[in-house]
Enzyme design. Structure first.
Site, PDB file in Angstrom:
ATOM      1  N   SER A  92       0.658 -11.825  -3.569  1.00  0.00           N
ATOM      2  CA  SER A  92       0.348 -10.495  -2.465  1.00  0.00           C
ATOM      3  C   SER A  92      -0.214  -9.491  -1.680  1.00  0.00           C
ATOM      4  CB  SER A  92       2.320  -9.761  -2.541  1.00  0.00           C
ATOM      5  OG  SER A  92       2.422  -9.836  -0.829  1.00  0.00           O
TER       6      SER A  92
ATOM      7  N   ASP B  58      -0.652 -12.666   1.186  1.00  0.00           N
ATOM      8  CA  ASP B  58       0.253 -13.562   0.968  1.00  0.00           C
ATOM      9  C   ASP B  58       0.689 -14.344   2.885  1.00  0.00           C
ATOM     10  OD1 ASP B  58       2.060 -12.200   0.694  1.00  0.00           O
ATOM     11  OD2 ASP B  58       2.899 -13.166  -0.627  1.00  0.00           O
TER      12      ASP B  58
ATOM     13  N   ASP C 117       3.458 -12.629   4.241  1.00  0.00           N
ATOM     14  CA  ASP C 117       4.630 -11.957   4.131  1.00  0.00           C
ATOM     15  C   ASP C 117       5.075 -11.086   4.808  1.00  0.00           C
ATOM     16  OD1 ASP C 117       4.337 -10.414   1.991  1.00  0.00           O
ATOM     17  OD2 ASP C 117       5.735 -11.570   0.710  1.00  0.00           O
TER      18      ASP C 117
ATOM     19  N   ASP D 120      -0.573  -9.030   5.040  1.00  0.00           N
ATOM     20  CA  ASP D 120      -1.117  -9.086   3.687  1.00  0.00           C
ATOM     21  C   ASP D 120      -1.459  -9.826   2.785  1.00  0.00           C
ATOM     22  OD1 ASP D 120       1.664  -9.800   3.515  1.00  0.00           O
ATOM     23  OD2 ASP D 120       2.283  -8.759   1.831  1.00  0.00           O
TER      24      ASP D 120
END
Length: 452
Positions: A108, A247, A249, A245
Site C-alpha cells: 500500500s 495500491d 485503494d 496511494d
C-alpha cells in the site's frame, strides 16, 4: 506476534516477508479457502479451484507474486495472473471471474523495501480474523500436493485491466467532459489504469507520479505526499487533483487553489449526492472515530446519520456489511461504495468525486464547503502503558474535563495503539489554538499517569 496485521501480512521484503513464507502462506490459503460447501460443489461439478493474483510495481512483488502463484498452483489451484493492478481491481476481478479467492501483493502506502500479501475470499471480500487465524495455523499442517493433471495452471489474465476499466466507467452517472484533472499515481499500481480510465470518462488528464521503476513507489508522491500534486494543479491551471496511494485503494484530492480535500470531505460530497438519488441506504454513512466533527455536523444538516467504527477500513466494511449500508470510509481516503466495490477504491472514488463536479457544474472548493473542517490535533504519547489508557481514573477525569470545557464546539478522543506502547490523543476544537492547548494538557496527564 500474529502473522496477519490489520491489512494482511506485511513486512520488509526478504526480511520477515520471504519467498518461502509467501509460498507457505499460499499453500495454507488453498487448504483453508479450498474447503466448504461451495468449493466441494465446484469439485463435484468437475470444476477446478481458481484464484486471481495481482501486485503493485515494487520490485519485490515480482518474486513474491511468483512464490504465491507457485504455492497455489502446487496446491491444485488455477491462477489468473493479472500483473500490476490496484488492490480494488483484484477484489473486483475475483467476483467477476467467479474465482474462489484472490491475492494482492502490495504494501500500500509503505516505502518500496516493504511488501505485503492481502488475501480476499470469494466475491472479493476481505477475510475475517477467524479465517486469517485458520490460515496461519494451516501453515504448520499438511499441504495439498496433487500430481499429474491435478496440479494448477498459471495463465496470464490478458484482459484484466480492460474488465476493470469497463466496470468503473459503467458506475458513472455522467461523463467528465470539460474538467481538467491532474492525477498523482504514486508511481504505483494505478499508473497505467487510472489515466486511461479518466480519459475514457471524458476528462482532460495531466499525469504525475506514473513512472514506476520498482523502487520509487510512494517516494515523495501520492496520497501521503500532496505537495507535488498541489503544485501541479496550480502550474497547469487544472480544476482538480486526484492522488492515489501505492495500491490505489485510497483517494485524496486537491482543489483548483491547491487546498487539500480529505476523505471526510469527499465522503460528505458523495453521501449527499447519493441521498439525493435515493442510493444512500438508510440515509447512513459509516465512518471511523477519527472522522472530523465537521463531517458529523454536515451530515446531520442533510438528514444523514453517521455510524462510527474503530479505526481501520476493515471495521468500516464490517459495519457496512452488517447494516447493509452503501457508503463508508476514512479520513485517510479509503472510501467504500458498496454498490460498486467490496473494498476501498481510489479510482472509483475519484471518478465519482469529479463526476459530481461535472454534474453540478461547481468547482471542488464549493462542493467541499458542504462541511467545515474543525482544527484537529493528534499527539502520540510514547513509552506509556497503553493497557491502562481506558481504565486509569486520572486520565478519565482529564478526558472528561476537556470534553466538558469544549462542549458542543469540540471533541476529545483517547486511543491506545494496537501494536506499540503509545497512546494517541486527539482533540478537535473551534480554533487550532484551543485544540493544541487541550491536546498538550491531556498528553501531559497521560505521560504522567501511564509512565512505564
Amino acid at each position: 506476534m500474529p502473522l496477519f496485521g490489520t491489512d494482511g501480512v506485511r513486512g520488509l521484503a526478504n526480511g520477515p516477508l520471504t519467498a518461502d513464507l509467501a509460498l507457505s502462506l499460499a499453500q495454507a490459503t488453498a487448504v483453508v479457502l479450498g474447503q466448504g460447501r461451495t468449493a466441494e460443489a465446484r469439485r463435484a461439478a468437475g470444476k477446478r479451484l481458481s484464484a486471481v493474483v495481482a501486485r503493485d510495481p515494487r520490485v519485490s512483488g515480482e518474486f513474491l507474486s511468483a512464490a504465491v502463484e507457485a504455492g497455489l498452483a502446487s496446491s491444485g489451484v488455477d491462477v489468473y495472473d493479472a500483473g500490476v493492478l490496484p488492490t480494488p481491481a483484484t477484489a473486483y476481478l475475483i467476483a467477476d471471474m467467479d474465482a474462489d479467492f484472490g491475492v494482492m501483493v502490495s504494501a500500500s502506502h509503505n516505502p518500496a523495501p516493504d511488501n505485503g500479501i492481502k488475501i480476499f475470499a470469494r466475491g472479493g471480500v476481505k477475510l475475517p480474523d477467524v479465517v486469517e487465524k485458520r490460515i496461519e495455523e494451516a501453515m504448520a499442517g499438511p499441504k495439498l500436493q496433487p500430481t499429474g493433471a491435478a496440479v494448477g495452471r498459471i495463465r496470464r489474465f490478458a484482459d484484466a485491466e480492460d474488465r476493470y476499466v469497463v466496470h468503473l466507467l459503467a458506475s458513472l452517472q455522467n461523463r467528465l467532459d470539460g474538467i481538467h484533472v491532474v492525477l498523482d499515481c504514486a508511481h504505483g499500481a494505478a499508473s497505467g489504469v487510472s489515466p486511461e480510465t479518466f480519459r475514457d470518462a471524458g476528462a482532460r488528464v495531466t499525469v504525475i507520479g506514473a513512472d514506476p521503476d520498482g523502487l520509487n513507489i510512494n517516494d515523495g508522491v501520492g496520497s501521503t505526499h500532496l505537495d507535488k500534486l498541489a503544485e501541479a494543479v496550480l502550474a497547469h491551471g487544472a480544476d482538480v487533483g486526484i492522488a492515489h496511494d501505492g495500491d490505489a485503494d485510497r483517494c485524496l484530492a486537491v482543489d483548483a487553489d491547491g487546498r487539500i480535500v480529505d476523505g471526510d470531505q469527499i465522503m460528505a460530497i458523495i453521501a449527499v449526492a447519493m441521498k439525493e438519488r435515493g442510493h444512500l441506504v438508510k440515509d447512513t454513512l459509516v465512518a471511523t472515530v477519527m472522522s472530523n466533527l465537521g463531517l458529523h455536523r454536515a451530515m446531520a444538516d442533510h438528514g444523514i446519520h453517521v455510524e462510527q467504527t474503530a479505526v481501520g477500513d476493515r471495521y468500516v466494511l464490517e459495519r457496512m456489511n452488517e447494516g447493509g449500508f452503501s457508503l463508508g470510509g476514512e479520513q485517510s481516503g479509503h472510501v467504500i461504495m458498496s454498490e460498486f466495490a467490496t473494498t476501498g477504491d481510489g479510482l472509483l472514488t475519484g471518478l465519482h468525486l469529479v463526476g459530481e463536479m461535472a454534474r453540478q457544474k461547481k468547482p471542488l472548493s464549493e462542493l467541499a464547503s458542504i462541511m467545515t473542517v474543525y482544527p484537529q490535533v493528534l499527539l502520540n504519547v510514547t513509552d506509556v502503558d497503553r493497557s491502562r489508557a481506558n481504565s486509569d481514573e486520572g486520565v478519565s477525569d482529564a478526558v472528561a474535563a476537556a470534553a466538558a470545557q469544549l462542549g458542543d464546539s469540540g471533541r476529545v478522543l483517547l486511543r491506545p495503539s494496537g501494536t506499540e506502547q503509545l497512546v494517541r490523543v486527539m482533540v478537535e476544537a473551534a480554533s487550532a489554538e484551543d485544540a493544541r492547548e487541550h491536546a498538550e494538557r491531556l498528553a501531559a496527564v497521560v505521560r504522567e499517569r501511564l509512565a512505564l
